[in-house]
Design a protein around this motif. Sequence first.
Motif, short mmCIF file in Angstrom:
data_model
loop_
_atom_site.label_atom_id
_atom_site.label_comp_id
_atom_site.label_asym_id
_atom_site.label_seq_id
_atom_site.Cartn_x
_atom_site.Cartn_y
_atom_site.Cartn_z
N MET A 1 0.88 -1.17 0.00
CA MET A 1 0.00 0.00 0.00
C MET A 1 0.91 1.22 0.00
N HIS A 2 0.83 1.99 -1.06
CA HIS A 2 1.73 3.14 -1.18
C HIS A 2 0.94 4.44 -1.23
N PHE A 3 1.56 5.48 -0.69
CA PHE A 3 0.99 6.83 -0.82
C PHE A 3 1.71 7.53 -1.96
N PHE A 4 0.93 8.04 -2.90
CA PHE A 4 1.56 8.76 -4.02
C PHE A 4 1.41 10.26 -3.74
N THR A 5 2.35 10.79 -2.97
CA THR A 5 2.26 12.20 -2.57
C THR A 5 3.03 13.06 -3.56
N GLY B 1 6.68 12.49 -3.34
CA GLY B 1 7.20 11.21 -3.79
C GLY B 1 6.35 10.07 -3.26
N VAL B 2 6.82 8.85 -3.50
CA VAL B 2 6.05 7.67 -3.09
C VAL B 2 6.45 7.25 -1.68
N VAL B 3 5.43 7.07 -0.83
CA VAL B 3 5.66 6.57 0.52
C VAL B 3 5.19 5.13 0.56
N LYS B 4 6.14 4.22 0.73
CA LYS B 4 5.77 2.81 0.76
C LYS B 4 5.40 2.42 2.19
N ALA B 5 4.17 2.77 2.57
CA ALA B 5 3.74 2.58 3.95
C ALA B 5 3.60 1.10 4.29
N VAL B 6 3.14 0.31 3.33
CA VAL B 6 3.08 -1.14 3.51
C VAL B 6 3.77 -1.73 2.29
#
Lengths: 327, 323
Positions: free
Chosen positions: B14-18, B21-26
Motif C-alpha cells: 500500500m503506497h501513498f503517491f504524494t 514522492g512515493v511513501v511505501k507505507a506497507v
Amino acid sequence: MLAYAIRRFGQSFIVLVFMSFLVFVGVYAIGNPVELLVNPQADEAERIRATAALGLDKPFLEQYWGFLVGAAKGDLGKSFVFNVPALTLILEKLPATIELAFVAMVLAISLGIPLGLVAGLKPDSFVGRGIMAGSIMGFSLPTFWVGLVLIMIFSVHLGWLPSNGRGETVLVAGIPVSFLTMDGIAHLAMPATNLALFKLSLLIRLTRAGTREAMLQDYVKFARAKGLPQRRVIGVHVLKNILIPIVTVIGLELGSVIAFAIVTESIFAWPGTGKLLIDSINQLDRPVIVAYLLVIVSLFVVINFVVDVLYSLLDPRVRLGGAAAAH
Amino acid sequence: MSGPPLLSVDGLRMHFFTKAGVVKAVDDVSFAVGRGRILGLVGESGSGKSMTGYSVMGLIDPPGRLVGGRIVFDGQDLTRLDAAAWRRLRGNRIAMIFQDPMMTLNPVLRIDTQIVETIRAHADVSHESALARAREALARVGIASPDERLRAYPHHFSGGMRQRVAIAIALLHHPDLIIADEPTTALDVTIQGQILFEMQKLCRETGAALIWITHDLSVIAGLADEVCVMYAGRVVESGTVAEVIERPLHPYTRGLIDSVPSRNERGRPLRQIPGMTPSLLELAPGCPFRERCSHASAACAESPAVTEPAPGRCLRCFHPVHA
Ligand SMILES: Nc1ncnc2c1ncn2[C@@H]1O[C@H](COP(=O)(O)OP(=O)(O)OP(=O)(O)O)[C@@H](O)[C@H]1O
Ligand SMILES: [Mg+2]
C-alpha cells in the motif's frame, strides 16, 4: 435558559442605549438639518421657528434625554422630513428588505452547502476546482458591478427580468410579500442573486473547509468502518459536525445581509430600508437614522439569540449561559 | 486447527503517491490468522501497522492506494471487491477498533444513534429491536445502567467507557475478524488491563480472530498466539509469540525485547535501539534497519529475502542474532 435569555437581553439593552447616544452625537456633530429643511429664502425668524418646532433649540443633553423618555414609551420621534413617526417609516420599508435578505440567504444556503460539500469531498477533481474558482469570483467581484452586469444581460439585452421595484405583492398576515406572485419572483430574482453571491461564496468555502477537516477525523473513519453507507457518513456524521460553525456564520451574515442590502437596494431600486437610510443621512433626518439603527441592532440581537439556541441544539457539548462547559 | 486460515494477507503493498514522492507505507507484508487466534502486529510508530489494518478494512484513501498483494478473507480476495461489497463486510464480518477513544465516537451524535445505525446498516430490523440489541451490547462490555447511557453523548463518558462503547459497536454483528489498533494505548494502566482481558475473553467465546496492533511487545506477550514484527512497512520477523520472544532472530526484534522493562533485571538500564525510524518517503533499497543495526554489513545494502529459519517462522535478515 430563561435566566440566560434575560441576561442576554439586558446586555443588549445597554448596547442599544449606548449606540443611540453615539448616533445622536454623530448626527449632531455633522450639521444642522434645519439648513437643509427650510426654504433657502427663509428669513431668520422662520429659521428659529423651524428649529424650535423640531426641538433643536434645546441643549444637546436635553434633546437626548427627551429622546430616551420618548423611546421608553415606544416613541422614537418624528421624521424631520416627512413629519411622521420614524418607526412607522422604517417598519413600512422593513418587510421589503427582510424579504430580499431572506431570499438571498436561502439561495446562498441551499446552493452553498451542497456545493461546498462536493468541493470538500473531491477537492482535486475538475468539479471541485471549478466550484472553488467560482467562489473566488463571487468573493472578489464588487456587488454593484455584478448588479449592473446582471441588469445589462437580463434586462437590457435579453429583456427577461425587470430591473427595478418589487413587482406585484400579496398580503400575508398584513405584510406585503413579492415571492408569492410570478411577477414578484421575476422582480426578486436579480437583486436576490446579487445579494446572495458573496454569502454563497462564503458558505462554499466554509463548508468545503469543514468537510475536508471532518473527513480526516477518526469518527468518520470509524463510521465507515462500521459499514455505514456513504450517504449516511456524509449526510449525518460529517454534516452534523460542520453545521455547527456554518449556523453561526449564517446567523451573523443574515444580520449583515439585512443591514447592508443598501448597495443592492440602490441598484435595483428595491423599496427597502437601505434606500431610506441613505436618503435620511443626506438630509440629516436624525430620528430616522437613530430609529433605523435601533431596529437593525435589535434584529441582530434576536438573530444572535436564535443562533445561540440552535448552536446548543446542534452541539451537545455546549450549554447555554456558558456555565459548566463539561468536558 | 486445520484448513485454510480465516484471513491470509499475501505480499500486500500500500503506497501513498504524494507530491513529494512515493511513501511505501506497507511494502510486501504477509501474514495469516485463523479463527479464534490472536495475531500481534508490533512495531515502532510509523512502521505501517495502522495502514496494514486499514488495507484489510478497505479504508485506504487517496493519495494512498493498494498496489499489490492479496487479502484473502474466508475464501474471497478482498482486493477485488467493489465498494458496496466491502461496505457489507465492514462492521459486519470484519470490525475495527481505533487507538484514541476520545476521537472515534462522533461528538454530536448520541450513543444510541451510533449503535443503532450500525445494527441497521447490516440487519433489517426495526428501530425498537435495534435499540434492545444496543442495550445488550452495552451490558456485554460491562457498562452499567445501559438505558441511561444510551441517551448520553460521548462527552459524558470517560476514555475507558468510550473505548468500551467502541468495542461494543465492533462486536455488534459477531464479526469473524476484529482488528484492534492500539485500543488501550490512550488509556490508563488498570483500564488497559481490564480491556485487554475482556477482549481476549470475548474473542475466545465468540471464536473471532483478532489482530492486535501495538508498539508494546509486552502487551503481545501475554495476549497473542502469533506475532509479526513490522519495520518500515515490512514484516521483518514472525512466528509464535513464545518462540519470537524467547529466541528473537532479527536484531530489531532483539532491540525491542531489550527495551521492555523486565522484573528479574531490576536496576539494569534499559537498552534503547539507537537512531530513528527512517522516513518511508523514497526509501533507499536494502534493509531499512541497517543504519541502526550492530550486525549490519555490506550485504545489507541489498534487500534481504524472506527466509524460513524454522517451521512456522519467517525472517528478513542476513545476520540473524542467534543462528
Ligand atoms: N496521508 C498520508 N500521506 C503520506 N504518508 C502517509 C499518510 N498517512 C500515513 N502515511 C505514512 O504511512 C506510514 C505508516 O503509517 P501508520 O499509521 O501505518 O503507522 P503506525 O505503525 O500505525 O504508527 P503509530 O504507532 O504511530 O500508529 C507512516 O510513515 C506515515 O508517514
Ligand atoms: Mg497507528
